[in-house]
Design a protein around this motif. Structure first.
Motif, PDB file in Angstrom:
ATOM      1  N   GLY A   1       3.643   1.457   8.507  1.00  0.00           N
ATOM      2  CA  GLY A   1       3.041   2.943   8.272  1.00  0.00           C
ATOM      3  C   GLY A   1       3.030   3.467   9.256  1.00  0.00           C
TER       4      GLY A   1
ATOM      5  N   TYR B   1       0.314  -0.880   0.036  1.00  0.00           N
ATOM      6  CA  TYR B   1       0.331   0.010  -0.161  1.00  0.00           C
ATOM      7  C   TYR B   1       0.817   0.898  -0.339  1.00  0.00           C
ATOM      8  CZ  TYR B   1       0.567   1.241   4.735  1.00  0.00           C
ATOM      9  OH  TYR B   1       0.707   1.589   6.009  1.00  0.00           O
ATOM     10  N   SER B   2       0.194   2.677  -0.409  1.00  0.00           N
ATOM     11  CA  SER B   2       1.136   3.357  -0.281  1.00  0.00           C
ATOM     12  C   SER B   2       0.168   4.789   0.598  1.00  0.00           C
ATOM     13  CB  SER B   2       0.384   4.305  -1.995  1.00  0.00           C
ATOM     14  OG  SER B   2       1.505   3.422  -2.758  1.00  0.00           O
ATOM     15  N   GLN B   3       1.491   4.692   1.214  1.00  0.00           N
ATOM     16  CA  GLN B   3       1.324   5.575   2.493  1.00  0.00           C
ATOM     17  C   GLN B   3       2.213   7.243   2.226  1.00  0.00           C
ATOM     18  OE1 GLN B   3       1.315   4.385   6.655  1.00  0.00           O
ATOM     19  NE2 GLN B   3       3.023   5.691   6.780  1.00  0.00           N
TER      20      GLN B   3
ATOM     21  N   ASN C   1       0.733  -3.868   7.813  1.00  0.00           N
ATOM     22  CA  ASN C   1       0.367  -2.813   8.906  1.00  0.00           C
ATOM     23  C   ASN C   1       0.800  -2.006   9.957  1.00  0.00           C
ATOM     24  OD1 ASN C   1      -2.693  -3.603   7.379  1.00  0.00           O
ATOM     25  ND2 ASN C   1      -3.032  -4.721   9.282  1.00  0.00           N
TER      26      ASN C   1
ATOM     27  N   ASP D   1       5.596   6.332  10.051  1.00  0.00           N
ATOM     28  CA  ASP D   1       5.854   8.048  10.602  1.00  0.00           C
ATOM     29  C   ASP D   1       5.601   8.585  11.654  1.00  0.00           C
ATOM     30  OD1 ASP D   1       3.567   8.564   8.318  1.00  0.00           O
ATOM     31  OD2 ASP D   1       1.805   6.987   9.157  1.00  0.00           O
TER      32      ASP D   1
END
Length: 960
Positions: free
Chosen positions: A316, A287-289, A313, A320
């Protein structure tokens, strides 16, 4: 184009080659690395060419390090691994070309770098002419490639040095290597890499030192249908909007062979040890964050079973957190993490492509425990912390490994805590880091965090630096001086921004911390440099002694064996600047009081009726001793209302008391008395501290008459805990809410079964029998499986063991296989243990990465200890020469296999083992061997001095 003939000589791959013409000279290139400091004479053989015939006699001084007159600018590398064996030799090979852009700081006529055997030529960038190559040769006792030129390189000019080479894609788990696994009955090959710390030179000729950073342009050639990965994003990837119209993932043919060629975006400027190259049949989750693509790669079966979801999960939130913590954006366009079937280390922080053991990255929601989940979260946090601290800013040389690893260990708990705030993982630092490093740093064979650069040269010396000292000591020292949350974060940001894409030494970090302290008007008794260096530049740690009758506070270098000879001189005379946080009974925590000399007086600590407790919540890296009266008051408090004392300090009181007793600073009886309150304790951290310390008693006493009274006493303590969790979980049908309660439930079952609580033994054997009756339906709670499997295996016979072995072989979940692998060593059947040890010599039975773990698991079994030791003595030379980079784990294996040694006969065996294998060597376990000898001598004295006192005390408690 390339020959694939290969042979092995003394464990070093030697590959055949053909000559290539450059200007006027045909050349042969070999490489080694410096092993001893002396003058070396090299006489290359005559080489004939159309233009000249000559002989070169060169005298050069061997240096411990590559010269700094020449530095790399970039590497352009193309690698083509063959994932099928060569039909003529049976070897897996790779062929490659490499072009290095180099730039001299001053005029030089020799090029030195690191590598294997190559052919090469040179050219100049910008249209200029390059000197021709006169000769190239290997220094036999080094890993240097020396290239002699017919003229000097011009300062400031860039040159290209081109090489072609062939290597073996071996299964030694170092450099560029081969990993194998079975999926759907099909044998599959992964070509993968481990460059850290000194294995890049096995893959391509390079300037293989951390300070010699460069940009890498990578192209991988691989079979169609496979996936190629490297540090940079694949050019033409659908996530790469710029290059998607000009795809550089192309299918083509080379010499009639269909291949796919994948080119990657250039890396950031980085060290050679961070390069990663992988070709596999894997698939991924993604997925892109923001602007960052996050991908988790693993075997197709593992991804299909959902084993990569948790890692995806948690990545990310951790990324951050670090971007906010460092106030610096993640510098790459993607964050790949990949689980490998064969990988010796827990994980490796390759920039943009982090590699993991499967057990460390993958989490199966059906079979993995919450301990596995916590491990995944914390190790991901550790590796991602390196993206800034270690990769963006890198240590100058391997003598300061702590500069990379210590800080990553420190902030990994902060990152994991951010991702999983309900776990309170920061509290686990005391058990996982502090107590673990105390055990090693209290030996005279410990070492300072920082050593002189010229004392850490050889690859084995470099590997030795990656120990518990470098990982765990500095983050506690660093935490002691985290004066304010803001000032620490601010200093880290300034440090990382100032030295981005370059290298540092420890004092650079302290200087930036000092700037932050001054900017925030923080009051310190001395400059940060002075405070920190007394912890970094001398080994060991102090014991702070508080006499509550006089208020005198003193410090002393703490040694487990007070009679041991300290051979290493300290620049600070083994004195430290110590921040003391303390409290009195009925009061709140006091502000920091600094102990800055051998002795001082703090009259506020005087009290004959109230207890004093120091090092509140273990913010400091030291042990604490008290006068006898204060010890008794603290023990009385534990036995009356233990919650008054902070939970971490309850753990520390026991750990301090047991270790002070081993150092003959308090009585063994006093140490044992600190455990009596455990009848009322239900918290995990104090219980685990007690069990860790009583484990030493098991090691020393389980073959003596003390064993059964000790078992009876611990059974008395643990039975209420076992019943507590039985009630809490409604007869084992529910899972406790808190993570630490889940961990302590495991302790309750493990110790209750081990000490003979009948209800526990019946419970675990019943659960295991139900699984044996229905192999496809394992109803045992994943959190409890490690304890249940071991208990059932110890109580059972060959049928249980064979069932466990069958399940181990068929498990598609790495964490489940790991639990079974450990449990198989719990059997009391010596024949089965001997068979299990023999399996470690066959990679088809036990992977090389797991061999030392099996041996140490057998050694931890009181029935298997002597079997494991005999096995290591007999097979040492084989293991040392065949396990490749696995020798990295030899240190822990030596430590575990010798942990029970406590007799003169065992000491003699150990010393004979050292002497008999002096020619073979011990590699990264050299220091561990010295520590084993030191520990054994201390154990002998301890047992002689304490056995009777311990026996009497246990008997008195059972009779009470």
């Amino acid at each position: 184009m390339f020959s694939s003939k290969s042979m092995k000589c003394n464990g070093i791959n030697k590959y055949s080659y053909r000559y290539s013409v450059s200007a006027s000279t045909k050349i042969q290139v070999s490489v080694s690395y410096l092993f001893e400091k002396k003058w070396y004479q090299s006489i290359p053989k005559k080489k004939k060419s159309p233009q000249d015939t000559h002989m070169v006699l060169v005298f050069i001084p061997l240096s411990y390090r590559l010269p700094t007159a020449l530095v790399p600018v970039s590497y352009n590398i193309t690698l083509w691994p063959r994932l099928r064996p060569d039909p003529n030799t049976g070897l897996y090979i790779f062929t490659a070309t490499s072009s290095r852009a180099i730039s001299p700081y001053r005029k030089v006529c020799k090029i030195r770098c690191s590598g294997e055997i190559y052919i090469l030529y040179a050219s100049a960038d910008g249209g200029g002419s390059a000197p021709s190559i006169v000769s190239s040769w290997m220094q036999p006792k080094t890993q240097y490639l020396i290239t002699q030129l017919n003229n000097k390189l011009t300062q400031g000019q860039k040159y290209q040095l081109y090489t072609e080479f062939t290597g073996e894609l071996a299964d030694d788990l170092a450099g560029f290597y081969r990993s194998e696994y079975q999926e759907d009955g099909v044998r599959k090959i992964v070509a993968t890499s481990q460059m850290h710390p000194t294995h890049a030179r096995k893959v391509f000729p390079c300037f293989d030192e951390p300070a010699m950073k460069a940009v890498f342009y990578i192209t991988l050639i691989h079979p169609p249908g496979t996936v190629a990965l490297s540090n940079g994003m694949e050019k033409g990837n659908r996530f790469n909007c710029v290059s998607v119209l000009f795809s550089e993932i192309v299918n083509t043919t080379i010499d009639g062979i269909a291949v796919t060629k994948t080119k990657f975006e250039p890396t950031k400027k980085m060290s050679t040890y961070l390069l990663a190259i992988i070709i596999s049949d894997y698939t991924h989750l993604s997925y892109s964050q923001g602007d960052t693509l996050i991908r988790i790669w693993a075997r197709r079966t593992a991804i299909e079973q959902g084993q990569g979801h948790y890692a995806l999960n948690v990545t990310g939130p951790v990324l951050d957190f670090f971007q906010l913590y460092y106030n610096i954006s993640y510098p790459l366009s993607k964050s790949d993490q990949i689980a490998l079937p064969d990988f010796y280390f827990g994980a490796m922080e390759n920039w943009g492509l982090v590699t993991y053991r499967e057990t460390k990255l993958l989490y199966d929601p059906l079979t993995s425990s919450n301990r596995n989940k916590e491990t995944t979260a914390t190790i991901i946090a550790h590796e991602l912390a390196h993206m800034w601290f270690g990769n963006l800013v890198t240590l100058q040389w391997w003598n300061e490994v702590w500069l990379n690893e210590g800080f990553a260990s420190y902030v990994s708990y902060l990152g994991a805590d951010h991702a999983e705030p309900a776990w309170n993982v920061k509290d686990l630092i005391i058990l996982d880091e502090v107590h673990r490093v105390f055990a090693v740093d209290a030996l005279t064979s410990s070492h300072p965090l920082s050593s002189k650069e010229d004392s850490i040269i050889l690859p084995d010396q470099i590997s030795e630096q990656f120990d518990v000292i470098s990982y765990s000591k500095v983050h506690r020292a660093y935490y002691m001086y985290s004066i304010t949350h803001y000032s620490m974060k601010n200093s880290d940001t300034r440090y990382l921004s100032h030295f981005a894409y370059s290298n540092t030494v420890g004092n650079d970090l302290w200087n930036h911390l000092q700037m932050a302290v001054e900017a925030n008007n923080v009051s310190l008794p001395r400059p940060v440099n002075d405070i920190m260096n007394c912890w970094v530049l001398q080994m060991g740690f102090p014991v702070v002694t508080i006499d509550t009758t006089t208020g005198k506070v003193s410090q002393k270098y703490f040694l487990l064996d007070p009679e041991s000879n300290i051979k290493v001189k300290s620049p600070y005379n083994y004195e430290w600047l110590i921040p003391v946080r303390w409290m009195k009974s009925g009061e709140v925590q006091r502000d920091i009081w600094w102990l800055m000399e051998k002795e001082a007086v703090n009259l506020e600590m005087c009290n004959d009726s109230l207890w004093v407790l120091a090092n509140i919540n273990i913010t400091g890296y030291y042990r604490v001793n008290y006068d006898h009266g204060n010890w008794e008051r603290l023990i009385t408090q534990l036995n009356s209302e233990h919650q008054v004392i902070p939970v971490i300090n309850r753990a520390q009181l026991m750990d301090d008391a047991f270790n002070l007793a081993r150092a003959q600073l308090v009585s063994t009886t006093l140490a044992l008395k600190t455990t009596s309150y455990l009848l009322m304790e239900t918290e995990y951290i104090p219980w685990q501290s007690a069990l860790d310390n009583l484990h030493y008693y098991y090691l020393m006493l389980d073959c003596t008459e003390v064993y059964q009274p000790m078992q009876d006493y611990i059974k008395k303590l643990v039975t209420p805990l076992f019943l507590y969790f039985k009630n809490m979980t409604s007869n084992w049908t529910h899972i406790p809410d808190r993570l630490t309660d889940q961990y302590n439930q495991v302790n309750a079952i493990r110790m209750a079964c081990r000490t003979g609580v009948t209800e526990c033994q019946d419970l675990t054997t019943t659960w295991f029998k139900q699984w044996m009756d229905s192999p496809q339906e394992n109803l045992i709670d994943p959190n409890l499986r490690s304890a249940v499997y071991c208990s059932a295996m110890a109580a059972g016979g060959e049928a249980e063991w064979e069932f466990g072995w069958w399940q181990f072989q068929g498990s598609s979940v790495a964490s489940e296989a790991s639990k079974l692998m450990s449990a198989l060593a719990c059997t009391k059947n010596k024949t089965l243990l001997e068979r299990y040890l023999s399996y470690t010599l066959n990679p088809a039975m036990i992977r090389k990465q797991d061999a030392t773990s099996v041996i140490t698991s057998v050694a931890s079994n009181r029935v298997g200890h002597s079997l494991a030791w005999d096995f290591v003595r007999k097979q040492w030379e084989y293991m040392f020469t065949q396990y490749g980079v696995g020798s990295f784990s030899f240190a822990s294996m030596i430590s575990e296999v010798t942990a029970r040694f406590s007799t003169e006969a065992e000491l003699q065996q150990l010393e004979e083992f050292v002497e008999e294998n002096s020619a073979v060597g011990f590699g990264s376990a050299t220091l561990a061997v010295k520590q084993a000898v030191e520990r054994t001598k201390a154990n002998i004295k301890w047992l002689h001095q304490n056995k009777q006192e311990i026996l009497d005390w246990f008997n008195s408690q059972i009779q009470a």
